[in-house]
Scaffold this active site. Structure first.
Site, mmCIF file in Angstrom:
data_model
loop_
_atom_site.group_PDB
_atom_site.id
_atom_site.type_symbol
_atom_site.label_atom_id
_atom_site.label_comp_id
_atom_site.label_asym_id
_atom_site.label_seq_id
_atom_site.Cartn_x
_atom_site.Cartn_y
_atom_site.Cartn_z
ATOM 1 N N HIS C 140 0.947 -1.180 0.062
ATOM 2 C CA HIS C 140 -0.213 0.323 0.054
ATOM 3 C C HIS C 140 1.328 1.313 0.011
ATOM 4 C CE1 HIS C 140 -2.685 -3.574 2.178
ATOM 5 N NE2 HIS C 140 -3.410 -2.098 1.455
ATOM 6 N N ILE C 427 -0.735 -6.753 13.386
ATOM 7 C CA ILE C 427 0.242 -6.745 12.706
ATOM 8 C C ILE C 427 -1.226 -7.130 11.162
ATOM 9 C CG2 ILE C 427 1.956 -7.085 10.896
ATOM 10 C CD1 ILE C 427 2.567 -4.913 13.518
ATOM 11 N N CYS C 534 -0.420 -32.774 -11.321
ATOM 12 C CA CYS C 534 0.543 -32.300 -10.778
ATOM 13 C C CYS C 534 0.781 -33.454 -9.367
ATOM 14 C CB CYS C 534 1.411 -31.411 -11.001
ATOM 15 S SG CYS C 534 0.536 -30.015 -10.255
#
Lengths: 119, 415, 575
Positions: C140, C427, C534
């Site tokens: 940001h 956070i 895969c």
């Protein structure tokens, strides 16, 4: 008189078949081909199924070998046949068509390898 | 970098590619290359250990591997060059192929004609918008098939299957026989997705329940699947919240359709069709790029391997004619999906095809009984075939030989 | 402190009145340091969260500890540490960092500039398993953080360092810029407000531009966009790539990592950190850095210093088929109406179109569902902002939780109670953008406590990434295969990932033990078939390289095994 409805499993057309048992005289309608008639009569008297499964495989990067019955076996013996095949282990190389279990459970039907394994 | 040069290069060693390579050899082509990404030929057929393959072609009930083996043996007998463990990374619009393998390194393959036979991939949970968490235990039917039939491992103890197409039904039986409890098969549509004979021998024989108009809406469990929520769908196709119920299970098997694998084709600039999601092809299976042909499920998802092989052979014939310049590509006419028809293959036909056999493949949109499939050109009915039933899962194959040039688009109606 | 405790409690009671509650349902107490603790229960989790937010905004309240319960709420869990203490000392370190997300890894790398013994502990089987893996990777620009907040300061500073970071660490970073789009005058005030904020926060190059100019820069933007806030400094990186790059560089410089190692207690004595008790045993240390993301409050509780609560805010992300590459390159969002910016369409540096995230308060930190409402929110918003994108080309969706505190700001400070304990909590967005600045701030906190820490003169900030086969020219590919034939075996066809790259991941500096760990390092399974092809190959390679049975290979750690058992009939595993 008994009437049974079947869906034919012989080919992708999946015909709806009606079987009538009039004192042991079996009549079949709704089938498109001869094999349908045969299927319905079998299904009424002694239903049979093909066996397709795998057995253990040694000596190849693959762990399993696909196998198939040469002909259909009685449906009621299917599970027992499977049980026997689960316990079966074979060694590479294998050719398609090799007999893996002969005359499985006395049905007269051989179980054969469905592919070749060269690796 | 190694540079190789071939008459025909076939990308993909499944049923379409195998049939194309074998046919090209039959037609006298010397230098044919078959490129396969897996370590062996056969494609998905190698994990299809069940029977029911090849009834049209061989008049026998073969298993997928048996069917593949017949072609693999012919490839070997024909001395066709095969590169396994080789991944094509790029195809250019002038028919150069870039591929890699551990043995050969980077390869540039030049070919006079290329046949695309990459097959298809399975749709995943996001394409059917299943909400919830992302635990282990959510697998496509093909992955489950591979784990059980080739690797020899069971991916769960109790399974719910979403999708009643043939692969879903086949896997219901297969898992049951291997000792996985199959709680039921759920189908968002109101009718069976696969063949009815597969419902009989895969579900009914084992007492597995089929739930139509029902879908899985949510997956529970953070590490491993703990349960799924299922719900009835309304007439608008959306799940009805009030009908939701939670089914404990540790495996969700998705059999929710196939998508042609056309990333190579798209990058090469091959024109793709919005409905089939495969290349637009003509009656020789040639795509919009001259000399590039396509066959099998890369073109559209076929339901019978016999059709796939047939399309490979048509592509091989087309490629050989292209190389020998036998077919001046004259005027083309379009084929049109008419009444109750989802799509028609091929999308274009040579107008000057009088006397030559044309194979059309189509799918109906909705189930109908006692129908006629009609090929119409300029108001004239060229061919009309009766069918007792026409179901969307069952592709209709029409063969016909026009007696003269076609003077307009071919419309196919099923009514 | 501007208000005394009585005033704060009175204001809280007043604030409660707008909620439909029984009078005794919620109670509060306030400490001298302005920490308000809430107890009681509410009818819905959203109400509990709203009360927490209301409380955090009251003048004089420093942060909020909320023990409010509501249906679905999961109380603070605490494992009995006795059996783990009994395992004895298994390791030791100067600094223990708890949490292997981008924050913890950035801190680990930052501190390797000094001669300290650094050990990072991660409870999951791989790094980047929490909030760091499920965000949109946006760096940001910093226009929307509240001026003077820690977020505002660290975001702008962190953003500015990303170019250097990407050069040093060798991860992909696109400074694309970002738009906040206005569709009509009703959006004008909000966008001007963001502009003012951005100017105050020091966001470089910020301006409001016309819709037409925005479309000149980003042709994929919808024609109905009238005007937009433009910040050229915004950018994108792949969060898992950044996290692993940081970790690998930290390993190069001497840091150590323990995966699958959960902290169950913090050992303290006389107000000092002594060590940690983990599920792998006791690890003595002098300093604990709490970068535990969603669980930071629970770690703080173990240290006896819980003064914030983490309330998870779930965000779903939607990934599109790469056939959409190039259709929209620049992030575009709408004017905010929530605590989160909420995401919009963007293209990741790998060329993947990504939409989202959504934002939903959830009571359970482990709730990582995607619901129909998330999808509708994200797709509607994306369709409104862009043109020419077919929503049917979605290939997958997933969600993660933001580790939000009620003050909605980062909490980065020394513990006031326990010496040697550093909080790095709350956070959430823009945590990824702020990571370089967060690491710097923690470095200064550590040096403040340990001023004589010697410099690591051998510190090398450069990490040379190994080549990704998909990004190589044909000639480079040829050379790679000649050196190592495993580059010639393409395992993941959608993303063109080779066996060599998977082996590299398995034997890398932070070895990949799970399918997801391989995916994050190589992209195998991230493509359109979502590992349909895969998956079995990757599983086989993991089993082979770790010398374990295929049935022991997991998607993401114990309990997420892909296979249950060998079928009865395999030659090698006959029962």
């Amino acid at each position: 008189m008994t009437t049974k409805q079947y869906v034919c499993i012989v080919c992708p057309m999946s015909c709806s078949i009606e079987l009538t048992d009039d004192s042991g005289v079996l009549t079949v309608k709704g089938n498109t081909c001869k094999r349908g008639e045969e299927y319905a009569k079998n299904e009424y008297t002694d239903p049979k199924r093909m066996i397709t499964t795998t057995v253990g495989l040694r000596g190849s990067r693959l762990r399993c070998l696909p196998v198939i019955s040469r002909k259909a076996v009685p449906k009621k013996l299917l599970r027992d046949c499977m049980k026997q095949l689960y316990a079966t282990v074979v060694d590479a190389p294998v050719r398609q068509g090799d007999v893996i279990v002969a005359n499985i459970l006395g049905t007269g039907v051989d179980i054969i390898a469905a592919r070749s394994i060269t690796l | 970098m190694n540079t190789l040069s071939y008459d025909i290069a076939v990308i993909g060693g499944g049923p379409a590619g195998l049939a194309a390579a074998v046919k090209a050899r039959e037609l006298g082509m010397d230098r044919i290359l078959l490129v396969e990404r897996d370590y062996e030929l056969g494609g998905i057929l190698q994990q299809c250990i069940h029977d029911g393959f090849g009834l049209l072609r061989f008049k026998k009930q073969l298993s997928g591997c048996q069917y593949a083996q017949k072609f693999i043996d012919l490839v070997a007998e024909g001395g066709i060059d095969v590169l396994c463990d080789t991944m094509v990374l790029e195809l250019t619009d002038d028919r150069r192929i870039y591929a890699v393998s551990a043995q050969e390194g980077l390869l540039e393959i030049r070919a006079q004609a290329v046949i695309l036979a990459m097959g298809c991939r399975e749709r995943t949970r996001s394409q059917v918008s299943i909400m919830g968490s992302r635990p282990a235990g959510v697998l496509t039917a093909g992955s489950v098939q591979r784990y059980i039939n080739m690797e020899g491992y069971l991916p769960g103890k109790k399974a719910v299957i979403l999708g009643s197409g043939d692969i879903g039904l086949i896997m219901a039986r297969r898992m049951t026989l291997e000792g996985i409890e199959v709680e039921g098969v759920y189908e968002v549509m109101s009718s069976l997705g696969g063949l009815r004979r597969n419902k009989v021998q895969c579900l009914d024989d084992y007492g597995i329940s089929l739930h139509l108009s029902t879908t899985v809406t949510k997956i529970h469990g953070n590490k491993r699947v703990e349960a799924v929520t299922v719900a009835l769908v309304g007439s608008d196709g959306k799940p009805v919240r009030e009908t939701e119920r939670v089914i404990p299970c540790d495996l969700l098997v998705l059999s929710v359709g196939l998508i042609p694998e056309n990333e190579l084709s798209r990058k090469a600039g091959v024109q793709l069709h919005p409905v089939t999601r495969g290349p637009v092809v003509d009656d020789t299976m040639m795509t919009s790029i001259p000399g590039v042909f396509a066959a099998g499920n890369v073109v559209a998802v076929f339901d019978l391997v016999d059709y796939v092989s047939r399309s490979g052979e048509i592509a091989a014939q087309g490629a050989v004619d292209f190389i020998r310049r036998q077919s001046a590509r004259g005027n083309m006419v379009d084929t049109v999906a008419g009444s109750n028809v989802g799509f028609v293959l091929p999308q274009r036909v040579n107008a000057d095809c009088g006397g030559k056999e044309i194979n059309l493949y189509l799918r109906v949109r909705k189930p109908m009984k006692d129908v006629r499939a009609e090929i119409v050109c300029n108001g004239k009915i060229l061919k009309s075939t009766r069918y007792g039933v026409a179901n969307p899962p069952e592709m209709i194959a029409l063969r016909f030989v026009p007696d003269g040039p076609l003077d307009g688009p071919l419309t196919v109606d099923v009514r | 402190m501007t208000a005394n405790k009585q005033e704060i409690l009175a204001a809280f009671s007043e604030g409660l009145k707008k909620f439909d509650l029984d009078s005794s349902a919620v109670s509060a107490r306030i400490e001298d340091d302005g920490i308000l603790t809430l107890e009681g229960s509410t009818k819905t989790w959203q109400t509990a969260v709203d009360i927490g937010h209301m409380a955090a905004k009251l003048p004089g309240v420093h942060n909020v500890v909320s023990d409010l319960t509501a249906p679905g709420a999961v109380p603070l869990k605490r494992k009995d540490s006795a059996p783990y203490r009994a395992m004895g000392v298994v390791d030791k370190a100067d600094v223990v960092i708890i949490g292997g997300g981008v924050t913890g890894c950035a801190i680990a790398r930052q501190l390797t500039q000094y001669r300290v013994n650094i050990l990072l502990l991660e409870k999951e089987e791989d790094l980047c398993e929490g909030s760091s893996k499920a965000n949109n990777g946006m760096v940001h620009s910093g226009y929307d953080s509240k001026p003077a907040s820690l977020k505002a300061r660290l975001n702008v500073r962190g953003n500015a360092q990303y170019t250097k970071w990407s050069q040093q660490l060798g991860f992909k970073f696109n400074r694309t810029g970002s738009f906040v789009c206005g569709f009509g005058e009703e959006d004008r005030a909000a966008i001007e407000g963001l502009y003012e904020n951005g100017v105050t926060n020091g966001v470089p190059g910020i301006e409001i531009i016309s819709g037409n100019r925005a479309r000149e820069m980003e042709p994929g933007l919808s024609d109905s966009v009238q005007f937009a806030l433009w910040t050229p400094s915004a950018g994108y990186a792949e969060p898992y790539e950044v996290t692993l790059a940081l970790a690998e560089n930290a390993v190069d410089n001497g840091a150590r990592f323990r995966l699958g190692c959960e902290v169950v207690d913090i050992l303290t004595k006389d107000g000092r950190v002594q060590g940690v008790v983990t599920t792998q045993g006791v690890i003595p240390c002098d300093c604990v850095i709490n970068a535990a993301g969603l669980y930071a409050d629970e770690i703080a509780e173990m240290a006896g210093d819980r003064f914030y609560s983490i309330h998870p805010r779930r965000g779903a992300l939607v990934i599109f088929d790469k056939e959409n590459k190039g259709k929209i390159r620049t992030f575009s969002g709408v004017a905010p109406n929530n605590y989160t910016k909420g995401g919009g369409p963007e293209e990741t540096p790998e060329g993947t179109l990504l939409w989202g995230p959504s934002a939903l308060e959830v009571p359970d930190k482990e709730d990582r569902d995607v619901d129909r409402e998330d999808m509708e929110f994200i797709l509607e918003k994306g369709m409104r902002l862009t043109k020419g994108i077919d929503p049917r080309s979605v290939i997958t969706y997933f969600s993660g939780n933001r580790a939000a505190t009620y003050s909605e700001d980062f909490v980065i400070q020394n513990s006031r109670k326990i010496k040697g304990f550093i909080h790095v909590a709350g956070i959430q967005s823009p945590g990824f953008a702020s990571a370089p600045a967060i690491a710097e701030l923690v470095e200064s906190l550590y040096l403040g406590q340990n001023p004589d820490t010697p410099i690591n003169t051998a510190f090398n900030p450069i990490r040379k990434p190994e080549p990704a086969f998909r990004d190589c020219t044909q000639e480079e590919r040829d050379r790679l295969i000649a050196e190592n034939p495993a580059y010639g075996r393409v395992v993941c066809r959608c993303e063109t990932v080779t066996e060599a790259e998977i082996l590299r991941a398995v034997h890398g500096k932070i070895p990949a033990r799970t399918m997801d760990a391989v995916k994050r390092r190589t992209r195998a399974g991230m493509g359109r078939c979502q590992s349909g092809f895969c998956g079995s190959r990757v599983l086989e390679l993991l089993a082979r390289e770790w010398k374990i049975d295929p049935s022991e290979v997991t998607l993401k750690g114990k309990g997420s095994e892909i296979l249950v058992r060998p079928s009865r009939n395999t030659g090698r595993n006959a029962e």
